[in-house]
Design an enzyme around this catalytic site. Structure first.
Site, short mmCIF file in Angstrom:
data_model
loop_
_atom_site.label_atom_id
_atom_site.label_comp_id
_atom_site.label_asym_id
_atom_site.label_seq_id
_atom_site.Cartn_x
_atom_site.Cartn_y
_atom_site.Cartn_z
N ARG A 151 118.64 -25.59 44.29
CA ARG A 151 118.63 -26.38 43.02
C ARG A 151 119.61 -25.71 42.22
O ARG A 151 120.37 -26.59 41.31
CB ARG A 151 117.17 -26.37 42.55
CG ARG A 151 117.05 -27.17 41.58
CD ARG A 151 115.49 -27.35 40.94
NE ARG A 151 115.32 -28.31 40.05
CZ ARG A 151 114.21 -28.68 39.66
NH1 ARG A 151 113.13 -28.10 40.20
NH2 ARG A 151 114.10 -29.51 38.56
N GLN A 173 129.78 -14.52 31.95
CA GLN A 173 129.33 -15.78 32.01
C GLN A 173 128.49 -16.26 33.13
O GLN A 173 127.43 -16.84 32.90
CB GLN A 173 130.73 -16.72 32.06
CG GLN A 173 131.66 -16.83 31.17
CD GLN A 173 132.78 -17.90 31.36
OE1 GLN A 173 133.60 -17.50 31.78
NE2 GLN A 173 132.81 -18.80 30.57
N GLN A 207 125.18 -5.66 40.02
CA GLN A 207 126.78 -5.48 39.71
C GLN A 207 127.26 -4.03 39.73
O GLN A 207 126.52 -3.17 39.44
CB GLN A 207 127.03 -6.04 38.31
CG GLN A 207 128.77 -6.06 38.06
CD GLN A 207 128.81 -6.93 36.73
OE1 GLN A 207 127.75 -7.35 36.16
NE2 GLN A 207 130.17 -7.10 36.48
N ASN A 249 119.10 -20.38 44.42
CA ASN A 249 118.41 -20.96 45.17
C ASN A 249 119.50 -22.56 45.47
O ASN A 249 120.25 -22.80 44.30
CB ASN A 249 117.08 -21.40 44.88
CG ASN A 249 116.91 -22.04 43.57
OD1 ASN A 249 117.46 -23.06 43.16
ND2 ASN A 249 116.16 -21.40 42.94
N VAL A 267 126.33 -14.29 34.60
CA VAL A 267 125.00 -13.68 34.80
C VAL A 267 124.11 -14.63 33.83
O VAL A 267 122.78 -14.28 33.68
CB VAL A 267 124.87 -12.29 34.44
CG1 VAL A 267 125.60 -11.54 35.61
CG2 VAL A 267 125.56 -11.95 33.17
N ARG A 288 120.03 -18.20 34.68
CA ARG A 288 118.90 -17.29 34.64
C ARG A 288 117.99 -17.28 36.15
O ARG A 288 117.57 -16.55 36.20
CB ARG A 288 117.93 -18.11 33.52
CG ARG A 288 118.27 -17.80 32.02
CD ARG A 288 118.49 -16.19 31.65
NE ARG A 288 118.67 -16.21 30.30
CZ ARG A 288 119.93 -15.51 29.81
NH1 ARG A 288 120.67 -15.30 30.85
NH2 ARG A 288 120.01 -15.34 28.62
N ARG A 335 130.62 -26.35 36.63
CA ARG A 335 131.30 -25.39 37.16
C ARG A 335 132.44 -26.08 37.96
O ARG A 335 133.46 -25.40 38.39
CB ARG A 335 130.82 -24.05 37.82
CG ARG A 335 129.86 -23.55 37.02
CD ARG A 335 130.34 -22.96 35.52
NE ARG A 335 129.52 -22.43 34.80
CZ ARG A 335 129.94 -22.20 33.51
NH1 ARG A 335 131.11 -22.17 33.15
NH2 ARG A 335 129.03 -21.47 32.72
N SER A 363 112.35 -29.91 43.35
CA SER A 363 111.58 -28.76 43.50
C SER A 363 111.59 -27.90 45.00
O SER A 363 111.52 -26.61 44.94
CB SER A 363 109.91 -28.78 43.15
OG SER A 363 109.45 -29.88 44.01
N ARG A 414 129.29 2.87 34.36
CA ARG A 414 128.80 3.89 33.98
C ARG A 414 128.89 5.20 35.02
O ARG A 414 129.18 6.44 34.44
CB ARG A 414 127.24 3.85 33.54
CG ARG A 414 126.46 4.97 33.07
CD ARG A 414 125.23 4.65 32.50
NE ARG A 414 124.34 5.98 32.15
CZ ARG A 414 123.35 6.18 32.02
NH1 ARG A 414 122.32 5.31 32.90
NH2 ARG A 414 122.54 7.08 32.03
#
Length: 218
Positions: free
Chosen positions: A159, A76, A87, A157, A78, A81, A168, A55, A91
């Site tokens: 963690r 992938q 980004q 962060n 984003v 969470r 990854r 924590s 548009r």
């Protein structure tokens, strides 16, 4: 692809050790006491933290400027969470003459690369024709390819980075994502050398992975 660490938590080691030791040190001056610890004391506590509750790792943040990566990659990326993202927009930004990512297997096959590149050229031409016809970028973007290059800023962060490293840095991870993450890890380690064991899971700490990370650092 380009990855640059543009911001990180200041005094990260002392803050990390302080938040971890808050449960054990009740006095008001605990933070200042930790700052006076010897390097050996700090190293000992950092080693212990690798095996205990994570924590406190959430207090250490890293912000990356990531450029020239595919939209396919960011789709992938984003999905993680516990992070913040900003980004480049398709548009409002006109993408005429766009650059794009070419997967390694396509690069190695001359025939496949010819098909791939000619398709990208056609898409670019049709996109420009839509803009010339008066269509706004937000409508014309519908024809743009998944592998068009984009830029993204992301904050994680420690963690979250640790958890991402488990998947990854795996040899089974998708090529572009794995390469981007290796660059992210390299940037963090340049800023905070003590963080390397936090971002190198034991299962991927084989000599080949260590060599790969060293090559990225160069």
């Amino acid at each position: 692809m380009k990855v640059k660490l543009i911001n990180s938590t200041s005094d990260a080691v002392n803050l990390l050790l302080f938040t971890k030791n808050t449960r054990l040190m009740g006095d008001e001056g605990a933070y200042d006491k930790i700052k006076e610890w010897t390097q050996d004391q700090k190293d000992e506590h950092l080693d212990y933290m690798l095996q205990t509750i994570k924590s406190s790792w959430e207090f250490i943040d890293y912000t990356f400027d990531i450029r020239d990566v595919s939209r396919g990659f960011t789709h992938q990326f984003v999905r993680t969470r516990q992070a913040s993202y900003a980004q480049q927009s398709q548009r409002t930004v006109k993408m005429t003459g766009f650059k794009y990512y070419t997967p390694e297997r396509i690069q190695e096959d001359k025939h496949a690369k010819l098909i791939y590149d000619s398709t990208m050229e056609l898409i670019n031409m049709r996109y420009q024709q839509l803009l010339t016809a008066g269509m706004p970028a937000e409508d014309a973007r519908g024809v743009l390819p998944t592998n068009i290059y984009t830029n993204i800023v992301a904050k994680f962060n420690l963690r979250t980075l640790h958890e991402m490293a488990k998947s990854r840095l795996s040899p089974r991870a998708q090529g572009e994502y794995r390469e981007v993450f290796k660059l992210m890890v390299s940037e963090v380690i340049k800023e905070h050398p003590w963080a390397e064991p936090f971002l190198t899971p034991k299962e991927w700490a084989a000599p080949s992975m260590a060599k790969s990370l060293n090559e990225v650092k160069k």
